[in-house]
Design a protein around this motif. Structure first.
Motif, mmCIF file in Angstrom:
data_model
loop_
_atom_site.group_PDB
_atom_site.id
_atom_site.type_symbol
_atom_site.label_atom_id
_atom_site.label_comp_id
_atom_site.label_asym_id
_atom_site.label_seq_id
_atom_site.Cartn_x
_atom_site.Cartn_y
_atom_site.Cartn_z
ATOM 1 N N LEU A 1 98.941 140.971 29.046
ATOM 2 C CA LEU A 1 99.933 140.149 29.135
ATOM 3 C C LEU A 1 99.694 139.145 28.081
ATOM 4 N N ARG A 2 98.487 138.474 28.030
ATOM 5 C CA ARG A 2 98.183 137.286 27.114
ATOM 6 C C ARG A 2 98.482 137.865 25.561
ATOM 7 N N TRP A 3 97.872 138.821 25.504
ATOM 8 C CA TRP A 3 97.853 139.109 23.646
ATOM 9 C C TRP A 3 99.110 139.955 23.584
ATOM 10 N N GLY A 4 99.661 140.417 24.448
ATOM 11 C CA GLY A 4 101.095 141.139 24.293
ATOM 12 C C GLY A 4 102.086 140.273 24.027
ATOM 13 N N THR A 5 101.917 139.177 24.775
ATOM 14 C CA THR A 5 102.821 137.727 24.709
ATOM 15 C C THR A 5 102.632 137.505 23.391
ATOM 16 N N LEU A 6 101.454 137.199 22.964
ATOM 17 C CA LEU A 6 101.173 136.584 21.395
ATOM 18 C C LEU A 6 101.555 137.183 20.448
ATOM 19 N N VAL A 7 101.628 138.664 20.524
ATOM 20 C CA VAL A 7 102.049 139.375 19.541
ATOM 21 C C VAL A 7 103.583 139.439 19.429
ATOM 22 N N MET A 8 104.158 139.734 20.720
ATOM 23 C CA MET A 8 105.716 140.111 20.708
ATOM 24 C C MET A 8 106.683 138.841 20.788
ATOM 25 N N MET A 9 106.043 137.842 21.275
ATOM 26 C CA MET A 9 107.146 136.543 21.601
ATOM 27 C C MET A 9 107.837 136.131 20.360
ATOM 28 N N PRO A 10 106.715 136.203 19.172
ATOM 29 C CA PRO A 10 107.485 135.470 17.954
ATOM 30 C C PRO A 10 108.650 136.348 17.642
ATOM 31 N N PHE A 11 108.559 137.848 17.751
ATOM 32 C CA PHE A 11 109.506 138.575 17.315
ATOM 33 C C PHE A 11 110.957 138.194 18.011
ATOM 34 N N PHE A 12 110.620 138.142 19.537
ATOM 35 C CA PHE A 12 111.834 137.725 20.624
ATOM 36 C C PHE A 12 112.493 136.342 19.736
ATOM 37 N N LEU A 13 111.668 135.583 19.721
ATOM 38 C CA LEU A 13 112.351 134.164 19.366
ATOM 39 C C LEU A 13 112.921 134.102 18.209
ATOM 40 N N PHE A 14 112.348 134.782 17.044
ATOM 41 C CA PHE A 14 113.096 135.034 15.759
ATOM 42 C C PHE A 14 114.354 135.700 15.879
ATOM 43 N N VAL A 15 114.321 136.942 16.262
ATOM 44 C CA VAL A 15 115.371 137.902 16.267
ATOM 45 C C VAL A 15 116.464 137.562 17.494
ATOM 46 N N SER A 16 115.756 137.697 18.558
ATOM 47 C CA SER A 16 116.710 137.543 19.723
ATOM 48 C C SER A 16 117.435 136.108 20.137
ATOM 49 N N PHE A 17 116.330 135.202 19.908
ATOM 50 C CA PHE A 17 116.774 133.852 20.327
ATOM 51 C C PHE A 17 117.042 132.819 19.079
ATOM 52 N N ARG A 18 117.099 133.593 17.749
ATOM 53 C CA ARG A 18 117.358 132.961 16.682
ATOM 54 C C ARG A 18 116.924 131.616 16.182
ATOM 55 N N LEU A 19 115.493 131.322 16.733
ATOM 56 C CA LEU A 19 114.874 130.309 16.201
ATOM 57 C C LEU A 19 114.134 130.442 14.878
ATOM 58 N N ARG A 20 114.244 129.427 14.099
ATOM 59 C CA ARG A 20 113.870 129.624 12.582
ATOM 60 C C ARG A 20 112.824 128.773 12.380
ATOM 61 N N ASN A 21 112.541 127.708 13.191
ATOM 62 C CA ASN A 21 111.398 126.829 13.161
ATOM 63 C C ASN A 21 110.201 127.210 13.624
ATOM 64 N N ILE A 22 109.116 127.674 12.406
ATOM 65 C CA ILE A 22 108.009 128.230 12.707
ATOM 66 C C ILE A 22 106.968 127.415 13.588
ATOM 67 N N MET A 23 107.111 126.119 13.646
ATOM 68 C CA MET A 23 106.276 125.361 14.668
ATOM 69 C C MET A 23 106.787 125.659 15.970
ATOM 70 N N GLU A 24 107.952 125.614 16.142
ATOM 71 C CA GLU A 24 108.396 125.987 17.372
ATOM 72 C C GLU A 24 108.310 127.054 18.082
ATOM 73 N N ILE A 25 108.432 128.234 17.343
ATOM 74 C CA ILE A 25 108.145 129.503 17.792
ATOM 75 C C ILE A 25 106.604 129.868 17.976
ATOM 76 N N ALA A 26 105.641 128.813 17.114
ATOM 77 C CA ALA A 26 104.293 129.100 17.511
ATOM 78 C C ALA A 26 103.889 128.261 18.795
ATOM 79 N N LEU A 27 104.597 127.191 19.099
ATOM 80 C CA LEU A 27 104.190 126.480 20.152
ATOM 81 C C LEU A 27 104.724 126.974 21.493
#
Lengths: 496, 176
Positions: free
Chosen positions: B123-149
């Motif tokens: 779960l931990r590493w899976g979330t680290l790998v996949m969450m940025p894709f969700f945040l960028f594509v699905s949730f349309r976040l564009r701020n890198i810092m926000e995505i990383a945080l």
């Protein structure tokens, strides 16, 4: 009896149970107050956490969400003019105009007082009525239980707001899902396709998480770039108690709302929205100045809020005594009891009376905690309402995996959850209600097992019509199925 | 002998005339066909179940057959209901054809990849790998810092709360 009551109260007042109840209330108010996020989703997401606790502590957490969620719907109804839950839709009518008049604090104060008053009245009625119903239900055999569960399933009609056909199809999909695994009577494999993990069947919780949470996440995805959270003018939003005179003038309304809510809530398939609107209309008609209703008066907030919280105790009557959930919230609570090895129904009162009284005590505590939390935390909830969903939804996404895995520590259940997420998504996309799937998943195994047991025991298929109690429930099922149609037809013919 | 056609007509009239809008005739027809197909598959799978060993009593096939029958009847009712739709509604229907929900479908597809990643690396590493894709594509976040945080807080926060504080088991990954 007395020892069970004391044990139950003792368990519900342990520090761990109190903390769990408090957390549940906070989560419930948060989920209830956020438009688009239902407290049913909150219940589903917290359900796996209860595995870490004893049954009463676990149920305290969920009961907290249930009560807090029902009350929390009024926050956004008053502040935004958008009901946080369907049950708070009637609160918007007078709550939002009150906010526009600069009386948001007073409206919130009246909402919470009416809610908690009604919650406690309905709890009292639950405590008085439930053991009596349970005593009668103890006489039920397989024939009666089958008919009763069938009646419970017929509530699919009333929760299928869009199309009855679609609701019934959704119910069949749920029943089909529950057939996968070992046959409950003969023990042979059904629909397992030779795949070993399917032998244990579809996990109830994994299916519920998928059906509720995944479509919710997808529905709430931002459809345009730069969508932010809701902005609320915070000025003037403070906790403000209505005056004693104002409470006194609403007292009769609160009593009527509480009784109507409890009565309507005890009928499976009805629920908060119906009770709230009925209470609003009835109290408006009985008012000396009906013309003022809808312009922003405290009575117009007290009436629906008392009714929708009266539903909480009422809905638990059939759930606890007969094992029949009437809405998604009680279906999830029923699932929680099952997961903790407790079988809701008359035997629960006989075999686990301490748990039953623990639940009653937890309900009382949840009402008091909701009053305190919503009273002192109003500014916090205004802030929470403004949190962008781009933060909340990813968190829910991760929690769906945690929740579905926690049941049996099995990744297969996580895949099952994802598959049910897809099913839920397509059902919603084509306007099929998902609540019937949940009802069918919860009630399906009992329906089949008791039907087959009854036929084996009685040796005839006609037993369901010759046993009086069963015949009554089957008649009621037919009334539920065809009654509204016949009524509409008669009304149309008269109008013509 | 029960005449099925009039019976079906009664059911159609009964359930589709309650103020229901079968306004999506075409979609409803397609969905009804899908359910008929599902009923056929379910019927075939029901035939694979061993029959009962106690004569005269309902066996393991009994309930599945009931459901298949119910699904067929309801799908036919839906189908007939969509065909009974007035011509003007059909026109409106054709005009209001829905766009494909690419974001929704894409998110669902990514979610399956996420589950597979969790299966593979936990779960931990899976979330680290996949969450940025969700945040960028699905949730349309564009701020890198926000995505990383958000990714870091979710990956490690959930792990801390559930595994460390609540002592619950979390998926650890099959390759570890």
């Amino acid at each position: 009896m007395l020892s069970s009551i004391l044990t139950g109260i003792g368990e519900a007042t342990q520090l761990s149970a109190l903390v769990a109840n408090l957390v549940g209330v906070i989560v419930g108010i948060t989920f209830g107050s956020m438009p688009g996020l239902t407290f049913s989703t909150g219940l589903i997401l917290l359900l796996p956490v209860t595995f870490a606790f004893d049954p009463v502590t676990g149920i305290s957490l969920l009961v907290g969400v249930f009560i807090g969620g029902m009350t929390g719907g009024s926050v956004s109804a008053i502040l935004l003019g958008i009901p946080g839950t369907p049950s708070a839709a009637a609160t918007v009518i007078d709550g939002y105009p009150l906010k526009q008049k600069g009386m948001a604090g007073k409206a919130l104060g009246m909402a919470v007082i009416a809610s908690i008053f009604a919650g406690l009245v309905s709890l009292l009625l639950l405590i008085l009525v439930a053991p009596l119903i349970a005593k009668v239900a103890l006489q039920f055999g397989s024939v009666e239980i089958f008919a009763l569960v069938l009646f419970g399933l017929s509530t699919i009609i009333s929760v299928s707001s869009g199309s009855v056909i679609k609701g019934l199809i959704a119910g069949i999909i749920g029943l089909m899902a529950m057939e996968i695994g070992l046959d409950p009577v003969m023990g042979v494999h059904r629909f397992t396709l030779g795949y070993e993990p399917l032998q244990a069947g579809i996990d109830l919780l994994a299916a519920m998480i998928g059906l509720f949470a995944i479509p919710q996440i997808i529905k709430d995805l931002p459809r345009s770039q730069g969508e932010t959270g809701i902005k609320i003018e915070e000025k003037g939003i403070t906790n403000q108690l209505p005056s004693w005179q104002e409470i006194k003038s609403c007292f009769g309304i609160m009593v009527r709302g509480a009784l109507m809510g409890t009565g309507i809530g005890s009928i499976p398939g009805t629920g908060g929205p119906i009770a709230a609107f009925l209470s609003y209309e009835t109290n408006k008609r009985m008012s000396k100045h009906p013309e003022k209703w809808g312009t922003g008066i405290l009575e117009g907030v007290a009436a629906p809020e008392a009714a929708n919280n009266g539903v909480t105790g009422g809905a638990l009557i059939p759930m606890l005594t007969l094992g029949i959930p009437g809405d998604p919230g009680t279906a999830i609570l029923l699932g929680a009891l099952l997961i903790h090895g407790l079988q809701p129904g008359p035997l629960l009162f006989q075999n686990n009376a301490d748990v039953v009284y623990g639940i009653f005590a937890a309900l009382f505590i949840a009402n008091i905690l909701t009053l305190i939390v919503q009273w002192f935390g109003i500014r916090l909830f205004v802030k929470i309402l403004q949190v962008p969903k781009t933060i909340l939804l990813p968190a829910i996404m991760v929690l769906t995996i945690v929740g579905s895995f926690a049941v049996r520590n099995n990744l297969f259940d996580v895949y099952v959850m994802a598959v049910f997420g897809v099913i839920g998504y397509f059902l919603e996309r084509y306007d099929f209600p998902t609540t019937p799937v949940i009802l069918a998943i919860v009630l399906g195994p009992t329906l089949e097992t008791e039907m087959r047991r009854a036929i084996i025991a009685e040796g005839t298929y006609t037993a369901f019509f010759t046993h009086p109690i069963s015949a009554v429930f089957i008649f009621l099922t037919l009334v539920m199925l065809f009654g509204p149609t016949v009524k509409d037809k008669i009304a149309a013919r008269r109008a013509a | 002998m029960v005449k099925t056609a009039p019976l079906l007509k009664v059911i159609v009239v009964c359930f589709t005339s309650r103020g229901e809008k079968m306004s999506r005739g075409r979609e409803d027809r397609q969905v009804a066909f899908c359910f008929l197909l599902l009923a056929a598959i379910w019927g075939y799978l029901t035939l694979q179940i061993p029959p009962t060993s106690i004569p005269g009593t309902p066996g393991p096939r009994f309930f599945p057959w009931l459901l298949v029958t119910g699904l067929v009847i309801l799908s036919l009712v839906m189908l007939v209901g969509s065909l009974r739709q007035p011509a003007d509604e059909k026109q409106v229907d054709a005009d209001a054809k829905k766009d494909i929900d690419w974001i929704g479908l894409g998110t669902l597809a990514m979610f399956f990849v996420y589950v597979w990643m969790v299966d593979l690396i936990g779960l931990r590493w899976g979330t680290l790998v996949m969450m940025p894709f969700f945040l960028f594509v699905s949730f349309r976040l564009r701020n890198i810092m926000e995505i990383a945080l958000i990714t870091l807080v979710l990956a490690f926060g959930v792990d801390f709360v559930f595994r460390v504080l609540l002592k619950m088991a979390l998926p650890m990954g099959s390759i570890f």
